[in-house]
Design a protein around this motif. Structure first.
Motif, PDB file in Angstrom:
ATOM      1  N   SER A 176       0.851  -1.195   0.000  1.00 25.82           N
ATOM      2  CA  SER A 176       0.000   0.000   0.000  1.00 25.82           C
ATOM      3  C   SER A 176       0.886   1.245   0.000  1.00 25.82           C
ATOM      4  O   SER A 176       2.108   1.152   0.164  1.00 25.82           O
ATOM      5  CB  SER A 176      -0.911  -0.014   1.226  1.00 25.82           C
ATOM      6  OG  SER A 176      -0.125  -0.124   2.379  1.00 25.82           O
ATOM      7  N   ASP A 177       0.272   2.392  -0.229  1.00 22.07           N
ATOM      8  CA  ASP A 177       0.964   3.688  -0.158  1.00 22.07           C
ATOM      9  C   ASP A 177       2.167   3.783  -1.091  1.00 22.07           C
ATOM     10  O   ASP A 177       3.262   4.185  -0.670  1.00 22.07           O
ATOM     11  CB  ASP A 177       1.432   3.974   1.279  1.00 22.07           C
ATOM     12  CG  ASP A 177       0.254   4.130   2.219  1.00 22.07           C
ATOM     13  OD1 ASP A 177      -0.792   4.619   1.759  1.00 22.07           O
ATOM     14  OD2 ASP A 177       0.395   3.741   3.394  1.00 22.07           O
ATOM     15  N   VAL A 178       1.970   3.407  -2.336  1.00 20.68           N
ATOM     16  CA  VAL A 178       3.055   3.530  -3.320  1.00 20.68           C
ATOM     17  C   VAL A 178       2.921   4.892  -4.001  1.00 20.68           C
ATOM     18  O   VAL A 178       1.817   5.317  -4.356  1.00 20.68           O
ATOM     19  CB  VAL A 178       2.970   2.390  -4.370  1.00 20.68           C
ATOM     20  CG1 VAL A 178       4.062   2.538  -5.412  1.00 20.68           C
ATOM     21  CG2 VAL A 178       3.062   1.038  -3.675  1.00 20.68           C
ATOM     22  N   ASP A 179       4.021   5.585  -4.138  1.00 24.38           N
ATOM     23  CA  ASP A 179       3.970   6.916  -4.777  1.00 24.38           C
ATOM     24  C   ASP A 179       3.848   6.798  -6.291  1.00 24.38           C
ATOM     25  O   ASP A 179       3.041   7.484  -6.906  1.00 24.38           O
ATOM     26  CB  ASP A 179       5.233   7.722  -4.406  1.00 24.38           C
ATOM     27  CG  ASP A 179       5.277   8.043  -2.934  1.00 24.38           C
ATOM     28  OD1 ASP A 179       4.287   8.616  -2.432  1.00 24.38           O
ATOM     29  OD2 ASP A 179       6.267   7.695  -2.269  1.00 24.38           O
ATOM     30  N   VAL A 180       4.694   5.984  -6.909  1.00 22.80           N
ATOM     31  CA  VAL A 180       4.733   5.888  -8.366  1.00 22.80           C
ATOM     32  C   VAL A 180       4.843   4.420  -8.777  1.00 22.80           C
ATOM     33  O   VAL A 180       5.715   3.707  -8.283  1.00 22.80           O
ATOM     34  CB  VAL A 180       5.969   6.611  -8.952  1.00 22.80           C
ATOM     35  CG1 VAL A 180       5.913   6.621 -10.478  1.00 22.80           C
ATOM     36  CG2 VAL A 180       6.107   8.010  -8.408  1.00 22.80           C
ATOM     37  N   ASP A 203      -2.256   7.931 -15.111  1.00 25.31           N
ATOM     38  CA  ASP A 203      -1.867   9.327 -14.915  1.00 25.31           C
ATOM     39  C   ASP A 203      -0.882   9.824 -15.970  1.00 25.31           C
ATOM     40  O   ASP A 203      -0.840  11.014 -16.275  1.00 25.31           O
ATOM     41  CB  ASP A 203      -1.240   9.490 -13.520  1.00 25.31           C
ATOM     42  CG  ASP A 203      -2.211   9.060 -12.437  1.00 25.31           C
ATOM     43  OD1 ASP A 203      -3.257   9.709 -12.303  1.00 25.31           O
ATOM     44  OD2 ASP A 203      -1.937   8.053 -11.758  1.00 25.31           O
ATOM     45  N   LEU A 204      -0.067   8.918 -16.500  1.00 24.74           N
ATOM     46  CA  LEU A 204       0.954   9.343 -17.466  1.00 24.74           C
ATOM     47  C   LEU A 204       1.216   8.205 -18.457  1.00 24.74           C
ATOM     48  O   LEU A 204       1.322   7.044 -18.042  1.00 24.74           O
ATOM     49  CB  LEU A 204       2.250   9.685 -16.727  1.00 24.74           C
ATOM     50  CG  LEU A 204       3.378  10.307 -17.546  1.00 24.74           C
ATOM     51  CD1 LEU A 204       3.047  11.752 -17.903  1.00 24.74           C
ATOM     52  CD2 LEU A 204       4.690  10.265 -16.770  1.00 24.74           C
ATOM     53  N   GLU A 217      11.993  14.037 -13.094  1.00 26.23           N
ATOM     54  CA  GLU A 217      10.998  15.112 -12.974  1.00 26.23           C
ATOM     55  C   GLU A 217       9.980  14.785 -11.878  1.00 26.23           C
ATOM     56  O   GLU A 217       9.654  15.638 -11.043  1.00 26.23           O
ATOM     57  CB  GLU A 217      10.262  15.296 -14.315  1.00 26.23           C
ATOM     58  CG  GLU A 217      11.108  15.917 -15.418  1.00 26.23           C
ATOM     59  CD  GLU A 217      11.475  17.361 -15.117  1.00 26.23           C
ATOM     60  OE1 GLU A 217      12.650  17.590 -14.739  1.00 26.23           O
ATOM     61  OE2 GLU A 217      10.609  18.236 -15.240  1.00 26.23           O
ATOM     62  N   ILE A 218       9.496  13.568 -11.880  1.00 25.06           N
ATOM     63  CA  ILE A 218       8.475  13.176 -10.897  1.00 25.06           C
ATOM     64  C   ILE A 218       9.058  13.263  -9.478  1.00 25.06           C
ATOM     65  O   ILE A 218       8.417  13.784  -8.560  1.00 25.06           O
ATOM     66  CB  ILE A 218       7.960  11.749 -11.202  1.00 25.06           C
ATOM     67  CG1 ILE A 218       7.105  11.777 -12.472  1.00 25.06           C
ATOM     68  CG2 ILE A 218       7.174  11.190 -10.034  1.00 25.06           C
ATOM     69  CD1 ILE A 218       6.812  10.418 -13.069  1.00 25.06           C
ATOM     70  N   LEU A 219      10.280  12.791  -9.330  1.00 25.19           N
ATOM     71  CA  LEU A 219      10.897  12.810  -7.995  1.00 25.19           C
ATOM     72  C   LEU A 219      11.175  14.231  -7.525  1.00 25.19           C
ATOM     73  O   LEU A 219      11.256  14.494  -6.324  1.00 25.19           O
ATOM     74  CB  LEU A 219      12.191  11.976  -7.997  1.00 25.19           C
ATOM     75  CG  LEU A 219      11.974  10.466  -8.223  1.00 25.19           C
ATOM     76  CD1 LEU A 219      13.314   9.750  -8.372  1.00 25.19           C
ATOM     77  CD2 LEU A 219      11.159   9.847  -7.100  1.00 25.19           C
ATOM     78  N   GLU A 220      11.289  15.172  -8.483  1.00 19.91           N
ATOM     79  CA  GLU A 220      11.473  16.586  -8.133  1.00 19.91           C
ATOM     80  C   GLU A 220      10.125  17.297  -7.960  1.00 19.91           C
ATOM     81  O   GLU A 220      10.074  18.510  -7.789  1.00 19.91           O
ATOM     82  CB  GLU A 220      12.276  17.301  -9.231  1.00 19.91           C
ATOM     83  CG  GLU A 220      13.719  16.838  -9.386  1.00 19.91           C
ATOM     84  CD  GLU A 220      14.604  17.222  -8.208  1.00 19.91           C
ATOM     85  OE1 GLU A 220      14.311  18.249  -7.563  1.00 19.91           O
ATOM     86  OE2 GLU A 220      15.562  16.478  -7.915  1.00 19.91           O
ATOM     87  N   GLY A 221       9.044  16.534  -8.116  1.00 24.19           N
ATOM     88  CA  GLY A 221       7.712  17.112  -7.905  1.00 24.19           C
ATOM     89  C   GLY A 221       7.142  17.795  -9.127  1.00 24.19           C
ATOM     90  O   GLY A 221       6.160  18.541  -9.027  1.00 24.19           O
ATOM     91  N   ARG A 222       7.746  17.551 -10.304  1.00 18.50           N
ATOM     92  CA  ARG A 222       7.238  18.164 -11.539  1.00 18.50           C
ATOM     93  C   ARG A 222       6.545  17.095 -12.399  1.00 18.50           C
ATOM     94  O   ARG A 222       6.805  15.907 -12.249  1.00 18.50           O
ATOM     95  CB  ARG A 222       8.386  18.790 -12.335  1.00 18.50           C
ATOM     96  CG  ARG A 222       9.051  19.951 -11.613  1.00 18.50           C
ATOM     97  CD  ARG A 222      10.097  20.628 -12.503  1.00 18.50           C
ATOM     98  NE  ARG A 222      11.267  19.796 -12.725  1.00 18.50           N
ATOM     99  CZ  ARG A 222      12.391  19.861 -12.003  1.00 18.50           C
ATOM    100  NH1 ARG A 222      12.493  20.726 -11.005  1.00 18.50           N
ATOM    101  NH2 ARG A 222      13.410  19.073 -12.275  1.00 18.50           N
ATOM    102  N   THR A 223       5.697  17.563 -13.319  1.00 20.26           N
ATOM    103  CA  THR A 223       5.059  16.643 -14.270  1.00 20.26           C
ATOM    104  C   THR A 223       5.897  16.594 -15.533  1.00 20.26           C
ATOM    105  O   THR A 223       6.113  17.622 -16.169  1.00 20.26           O
ATOM    106  CB  THR A 223       3.639  17.137 -14.631  1.00 20.26           C
ATOM    107  OG1 THR A 223       2.879  17.242 -13.426  1.00 20.26           O
ATOM    108  CG2 THR A 223       2.948  16.176 -15.588  1.00 20.26           C
ATOM    109  N   PRO A 224       6.414  15.433 -15.894  1.00 21.56           N
ATOM    110  CA  PRO A 224       7.266  15.369 -17.095  1.00 21.56           C
ATOM    111  C   PRO A 224       6.489  15.673 -18.373  1.00 21.56           C
ATOM    112  O   PRO A 224       5.348  15.259 -18.510  1.00 21.56           O
ATOM    113  CB  PRO A 224       7.768  13.920 -17.101  1.00 21.56           C
ATOM    114  CG  PRO A 224       6.913  13.170 -16.165  1.00 21.56           C
ATOM    115  CD  PRO A 224       6.259  14.134 -15.237  1.00 21.56           C
TER     116      PRO A 224
END
Ligand code: SF4
Length: 177
Positions: A50-54, A141-142, A160-167
């Motif tokens: 559970s609780d997977v980010d990506v 989502d992508l 990008e994702i790890l930096e909080g941006r949308t690639p």
């Protein structure tokens, strides 16, 4: 800062997308410092957590087993990436969609074998009549096109994702590349 919880999963695909992920070579070391790989064919973890980010999803949805896996992924992942053309469009596994399932079994288990011409009735997951891309069964989502997506693109997207941006992948991927 806590590490991102990242998973990868393999449905009906050839593992080429996962191989391309490994082709990031030394960039993997940078990424490894920023993530916990909580589920993947690369690691020996049996249950999707559970609780997977990506979660990166390779392959199309061909069987009930695939469907159950991907539904569990969606329930437990914040961001789901359709990873490669099979996940995005059905691609190679969906080539069987033009034929009835019966003739696919005949081709795979009888016409193309020289010994034990038998369609298995046990241990093979129940196949759906049609193979479907991931977005037809869950929200995605992508989308990351490519067969496989180039390692450079995977690196860019993850960074990008790890930096909080949308690639922005428009000019970084194309089908079949
Ligand atoms: S997109 Fe290409 S490399 Fe990836 S699983 Fe499908 S066939 Fe293999």
């Amino acid at each position: 800062m806590s590490k991102a919880r990242v998973a990868t999963i393999w449905l009906d695909g050839c593992s080429g997308c996962h191989m391309s992920f490994l082709d990031m070579d030394e960039a993997l070391l940078d990424i490894a410092e920023k993530i916990d790989l909580v589920y993947s064919p690369y690691v020996d973890i049996k249950e999707f957590p559970s609780d997977v980010d990506v979660t990166l999803v390779e392959g199309a949805v061909s069987s009930r087993e695939d469907l159950e896996k991907i539904q569990k992924v969606r329930e437990n992942s914040n961001l789901v990436i359709a990873f490669g053309d099979c996940a995005v469009t059905g691609n190679v596994p969906a080539m069987r969609n033009s034929f009835p399932l019966e003739s696919v079994f005949e081709r795979a288990y009888k016409e193309n074998v020289t010994v034990q011409e038998t369609v298995p009735t046990e241990t093979v997951p129940e196949l759906f009549e049609k193979v479907r891309p991931v977005h037809e069964v869950i929200n995605v989502d992508l989308h990351m096109q490519g067969c496989p997506p180039p390692a450079e693109t995977i690196k860019y997207a993850l960074t990008e994702i790890l930096e909080g941006r949308t690639p922005e992948l428009t000019d970084k991927t194309r089908f079949g590349k």
